[in-house]
Scaffold this motif. Structure first.
Motif, PDB file in Angstrom:
ATOM      1  N   ALA A  76      20.699 102.893  49.131  1.00 32.25           N
ATOM      2  CA  ALA A  76      19.607 101.968  48.792  1.00 32.25           C
ATOM      3  C   ALA A  76      18.661 101.816  49.981  1.00 32.25           C
ATOM      4  N   SER A  77      19.224 101.753  51.182  1.00 35.83           N
ATOM      5  CA  SER A  77      18.348 101.568  52.346  1.00 35.83           C
ATOM      6  C   SER A  77      17.526 102.844  52.602  1.00 35.83           C
ATOM      7  N   PHE A  78      18.149 104.034  52.379  1.00 35.45           N
ATOM      8  CA  PHE A  78      17.388 105.296  52.496  1.00 35.45           C
ATOM      9  C   PHE A  78      16.218 105.305  51.497  1.00 35.45           C
ATOM     10  N   TRP A  79      16.580 104.857  50.257  1.00 39.81           N
ATOM     11  CA  TRP A  79      15.573 104.881  49.193  1.00 39.81           C
ATOM     12  C   TRP A  79      14.389 103.987  49.563  1.00 39.81           C
ATOM     13  N   LEU A  80      14.732 102.771  50.064  1.00 41.17           N
ATOM     14  CA  LEU A  80      13.677 101.823  50.444  1.00 41.17           C
ATOM     15  C   LEU A  80      12.804 102.371  51.561  1.00 41.17           C
ATOM     16  N   ILE A  99      16.170  94.589  55.010  1.00 42.67           N
ATOM     17  CA  ILE A  99      17.028  93.894  55.987  1.00 42.67           C
ATOM     18  C   ILE A  99      18.270  93.317  55.284  1.00 42.67           C
ATOM     19  N   ALA A 100      18.015  92.743  54.083  1.00 40.17           N
ATOM     20  CA  ALA A 100      19.148  92.138  53.342  1.00 40.17           C
ATOM     21  C   ALA A 100      20.187  93.207  53.005  1.00 40.17           C
ATOM     22  N   VAL A 101      19.678  94.382  52.595  1.00 35.55           N
ATOM     23  CA  VAL A 101      20.607  95.472  52.249  1.00 35.55           C
ATOM     24  C   VAL A 101      21.444  95.870  53.467  1.00 35.55           C
ATOM     25  N   ILE A 102      20.767  96.004  54.628  1.00 32.23           N
ATOM     26  CA  ILE A 102      21.492  96.382  55.862  1.00 32.23           C
ATOM     27  C   ILE A 102      22.523  95.299  56.215  1.00 32.23           C
ATOM     28  N   ALA A 103      22.125  94.028  56.018  1.00 33.22           N
ATOM     29  CA  ALA A 103      23.045  92.927  56.363  1.00 33.22           C
ATOM     30  C   ALA A 103      24.318  92.985  55.526  1.00 33.22           C
ATOM     31  N   CYS A 104      24.169  93.425  54.269  1.00 35.80           N
ATOM     32  CA  CYS A 104      25.364  93.534  53.401  1.00 35.80           C
ATOM     33  C   CYS A 104      26.381  94.515  53.981  1.00 35.80           C
ATOM     34  N   ALA A 105      25.854  95.480  54.734  1.00 33.82           N
ATOM     35  CA  ALA A 105      26.756  96.528  55.249  1.00 33.82           C
ATOM     36  C   ALA A 105      27.733  95.971  56.284  1.00 33.82           C
ATOM     37  N   ILE A 106      27.335  94.876  56.971  1.00 32.46           N
ATOM     38  CA  ILE A 106      28.178  94.400  58.088  1.00 32.46           C
ATOM     39  C   ILE A 106      29.566  93.968  57.617  1.00 32.46           C
ATOM     40  N   PRO A 107      29.656  93.006  56.659  1.00 37.01           N
ATOM     41  CA  PRO A 107      31.017  92.623  56.242  1.00 37.01           C
ATOM     42  C   PRO A 107      31.772  93.773  55.594  1.00 37.01           C
ATOM     43  N   LEU A 108      31.031  94.611  54.855  1.00 33.02           N
ATOM     44  CA  LEU A 108      31.715  95.733  54.188  1.00 33.02           C
ATOM     45  C   LEU A 108      32.323  96.677  55.224  1.00 33.02           C
ATOM     46  N   ARG A 109      31.554  96.969  56.271  1.00 34.15           N
ATOM     47  CA  ARG A 109      32.050  97.870  57.320  1.00 34.15           C
ATOM     48  C   ARG A 109      33.264  97.253  58.014  1.00 34.15           C
ATOM     49  N   MET A 110      33.165  95.930  58.302  1.00 36.61           N
ATOM     50  CA  MET A 110      34.288  95.264  58.984  1.00 36.61           C
ATOM     51  C   MET A 110      35.562  95.365  58.152  1.00 36.61           C
ATOM     52  N   LEU A 111      35.378  95.122  56.845  1.00 39.73           N
ATOM     53  CA  LEU A 111      36.520  95.181  55.931  1.00 39.73           C
ATOM     54  C   LEU A 111      37.106  96.595  55.906  1.00 39.73           C
ATOM     55  N   GLU A 112      36.234  97.572  55.829  1.00 41.99           N
ATOM     56  CA  GLU A 112      36.693  98.956  55.738  1.00 41.99           C
ATOM     57  C   GLU A 112      37.456  99.361  57.005  1.00 41.99           C
ATOM     58  N   VAL A 113      36.886  99.009  58.167  1.00 47.68           N
ATOM     59  CA  VAL A 113      37.540  99.393  59.431  1.00 47.68           C
ATOM     60  C   VAL A 113      38.910  98.707  59.540  1.00 47.68           C
ATOM     61  N   TRP A 114      38.959  97.442  59.142  1.00 49.18           N
ATOM     62  CA  TRP A 114      40.230  96.694  59.202  1.00 49.18           C
ATOM     63  C   TRP A 114      41.276  97.363  58.308  1.00 49.18           C
ATOM     64  N   TRP A 115      40.885  97.673  57.070  1.00 49.44           N
ATOM     65  CA  TRP A 115      41.837  98.302  56.146  1.00 49.44           C
ATOM     66  C   TRP A 115      42.247  99.692  56.639  1.00 49.44           C
ATOM     67  N   GLN A 116      41.308 100.396  57.243  1.00 51.41           N
ATOM     68  CA  GLN A 116      41.645 101.726  57.769  1.00 51.41           C
ATOM     69  C   GLN A 116      42.700 101.622  58.864  1.00 51.41           C
TER      70      GLN A 116
END
Ligand code: ATP
Length: 703
Positions: free
Chosen positions: A207-211, A230-247
């Protein structure tokens, strides 16, 4: 606590019931049938507990935490049981786990109950009530808020009781042969979590590439769209944190599981298998196991991530300006990636094989280094090394070429082909900005996927090759183990001690080594009675040590029967048999492990050991004339010995091996040429000690 303490504490007579329910709730064990409870009001012995674990089909591990470790234990040790003593009588808290900051306990009526951690702490602290009362009295005269009081109280208790040792508790674990589902635990749900978070992250990225692409191609970006970006990029922060933690959690879980399975498999290898493989190959296996662990964990994650990225990229490409053509190119390149990976795997196999051989060879040479120094002419020390190294270097070059193809061809090839497929759209001038932006987003996502794919394929082929080296160990885990069938109360050997008649009865025993055409022992019959002292003599190579290995259960006869108290090994189970008969192997087969002298003495008993056993060990050392050595060592029984520690003399080692064997307290002690390196006086002392302590004895010696 809403339930009374007596509802939560299981009396010692109901211990088998408590453990059976705990095992079944976790999905670990099996129904154990009728089990006689331990003698009421007495803490059961470790041998009894281990045997109970066997009957339930679970592993039980004793823990004796310090008071300061208790909060950690409560949070992490479940499923487990913790001992509480009231008026000297043991009872048990059965921990199922934690939920929302509270402990989940199994109550006596088999229901799960949530209790605050502090209530459980108070229960476990009951034995130290004098200290608790003292702290409460001290705090009684001080004015403070209830919260501050609670904090001060727990800190003071921690300080005063911190190093106090709690009673023995038991952690329950699934057997290594449990179902795959049980062993995997929460690993599958972690994979799903990673998959979902990564898909969402990739969508955010697309979505951010598209924008951005849309704005770039239209050459302007409205404030609303900018804020949206900016809102789209901000969404990535918690998602990335969650992904790294689960990994991270996934890596730890999978790595631990692999290590546990490997260890279990290694312990199931027979001594002959271990010897046949050689030390170098075993060491190589350790290194390969590390590789498998790192790569399997990394590779499995990359597989998940790259599949998600490739699928998403395909969908986005179809929606973009490149349309189906670009998606088809993507699929074709994935096929090419598989072909390249297959070729890479072939070379990797040869390369890893050469590496393992070199490691094996190097270790064998290091082990025999002293002999080579003394016996091999200097000019022959490096025989064959050049040939091995040059063939290794040739294979390495081919490997590098294939790796380069896998990385560069895929990634850059994709970029070139994808842009080429956009060419007609550009040249015809028919594309709109949004469709082009979508196509660019898809191309970039696929580019990232190919980066992941090329690393993934390299890792997987390396892991697959390394896996071949350790497959035997993992397969060995499933080998059936002989389980004890004697009643639980007979464990520990007491009733069998009382049984009359022969201790050992061998009838028509025959044994042939795998590599030999003729049996070493043929139709061999004998008896050993309780209290016997037997000298077994014979020529070198006559089969004495082979007979010892049959007696101790290290090898199984191919013909005839071997009975202990008129029961066979299948009835006692492998570990039950070994608990009753033990041997000190020949000097060159025996070993001083790196650890304290006390640890080496009590290797066959539980560790950390009890003060009684330590005293017994010290007394036995005195009887064997080892007290002088213990006095010489600065740390006494705690002195570190072994390869890097205090070096024992030949005779000292021999006596350590004798003491270690006697300290196991078994019914039949076998000493395989244990007196060979002792001077006449020390030998007399050692023999006297052995005769005093062995209940029944076989001494192997040359005539
Ligand atoms: N793993 C094996 N594979 C093949 N043959 C073996 C194996 N282990 C031992 N042997 C052979 O079996 C025979 C008996 O060996 P064993 O070690 O039992 O003899 P021993 O009586 O203890 O000899 P020594 O007194 O020299 O220690 C020997 O000829 C030996 O070479």
């Amino acid at each position: 606590m809403t339930r009374s303490n007596s509802d939560l504490l299981w009396p010692v007579e109901r211990l088998p019931d408590a453990l059976e329910q705990l095992a079944q709730r976790q999905g670990y064990g099996r129904a154990a049938g009728e089990i006689a409870p331990p003698a009421a009001a007495v803490e059961p012995s470790r041998v009894w507990m281990f045997a109970l674990g066997d009957r339930l089909g679970v592993e039980l591990e004793p823990i004796t935490p310090l008071y300061c470790e208790l909060p950690d234990v409560l949070e992490r040790a479940a499923p487990c049981i913790l001992q509480v003593r009231r008026d000297g009588v043991p009872s048990y808290l059965v921990l199922l786990g934690t939920r929302r900051g509270k402990l989940r306990l199994l109550a006596r009526d088999a229901t799960a109950v949530s209790v605050p951690t502090k209530s459980a702490l108070a229960l476990l602290r009951e034995e130290q009530e004098a200290t608790v009362a003292e702290v409460d009295q001290l705090l009684g005269g001080v004015e403070m808020s209830p919260r501050a009081r609670a904090h001060a109280r727990s800190q003071m208790l921690l300080q005063r009781l911190g190093q106090a040792q709690l009673r023995t508790g038991w952690i329950m674990r699934p057997r290594r042969t449990a179902s795959r589902r049980t062993l995997l635990g929460d690993i599958p749900s972690l994979v799903v979590g990673i998959l979902v978070s990564h898909t969402l992250l990739s969508l955010v990225l697309a979505a951010s590439f598209w924008l951005l692409g849309r704005a770039a191609l239209q050459a302007h970006l409205e404030t609303g769209w900018f804020l949206g970006w900016i809102a789209v990029i901000a969404c990535a922060i918690p998602l990335r944190m969650l992904e790294v933690w689960w990994q991270g959690v996934f890596s730890i879980r999978l790595g631990t599981l692999l290590k546990q399975q490997l260890l279990a498999g290694t312990l199931k290898l027979t001594p002959d298998e271990v010897r046949l493989d050689g030390i170098g190959r075993h060491f190589g296996r350790v290194a390969e196991a590390e590789v498998v662990e790192q790569l399997a964990v990394g590779g499995a994650l990359l597989a998940v991530l790259s599949v998600v990225d490739l699928v998403l990229a395909g969908v986005i490409l179809v929606l973009g300006a490149g349309g189906w053509l670009q998606a088809i190119v993507l699929v074709l390149l994935v096929v090419v990636a598989f072909v390249l990976a297959r070729r890479h795997y072939g070379v990797q196999r040869a390369w890893s094989g050469a590496r393992v051989e070199i490691t094996h060879d190097l270790l064998e040479r290091m082990l025999g280094h002293r002999t080579r120094l003394a016996q091999l002419p200097l000019e022959r020390w490096h025989d064959g090394e050049d040939v091995r190294l040059s063939s290794y270097s040739e294979i390495s070059k081919v490997m590098d070429r294939r790796t380069m193809q896998l990385t560069a061809l895929l990634r850059d090839g994709w970029l070139v082909l994808a842009l080429l497929t956009l060419l007609p759209t550009f040249s015809s001038g028919t594309a709109n900005a949004s469709a082009l932006a979508v196509a660019v987003g898809g191309i970039l996502l696929a580019l990232r996927a190919f980066d992941e794919v090329s690393v993934f394929f390299q890792q997987v082929s390396q892991a697959a090759v390394s896996f071949e080296q350790i497959r035997d160990l993992l397969l060995a885990v499933g080998r059936p183990e002989l389980e004890s069938k004697v009643p639980l109360e007979m464990e520990g050997g007491k009733p069998t001690d009382a049984a009359g008649g022969n201790l050992i009865e061998a009838r028509g025993v025959t044994f042939r080594h795998d590599a030999r055409t003729r049996p070493v022992l043929e139709n061999c019959s004998f008896q050993i009675a309780q209290g016997d002292r037997i000298l077994l003599e014979g020529p070198s190579g006559g089969g004495k040590s082979t007979l010892v290995s049959l007696l101790t259960g290290m090898r199984t006869p191919q013909g005839g029967v071997m009975l202990l108290h008129a029961l066979d090994r299948a009835t006692f189970g492998s570990s039950g048999w070994r608990k009753r008969i033990t041997a000190a192997p020949q000097f060159h087969e025996n070993h001083v492990l790196s650890g304290s002298f006390a640890y080496n003495l009590l290797l066959g008993r539980e560790w950390p050991t009890s003060p009684e056993l330590r005293t017994k060990a010290a007394a036995l050392c005195k009887e064997l004339g080892l007290d002088e050595l213990v006095a010489k060592m600065p740390a006494g029984l705690e002195e570190m010995i072994g390869e890097t520690g205090w070096q024992l003399s030949h005779g000292e080692k021999s006596r350590l091996y004798i003491a270690r064997t006697l300290l196991q307290g078994v019914e039949l002690v076998i000493l395989d040429e244990s007196f060979a390196s002792l001077d006449p006086e020390t030998m007399r002392v050692a023999q006297r000690c052995v005769l005093n302590h062995a209940k029944a004895l076989v001494v192997v010696s040359h005539p």
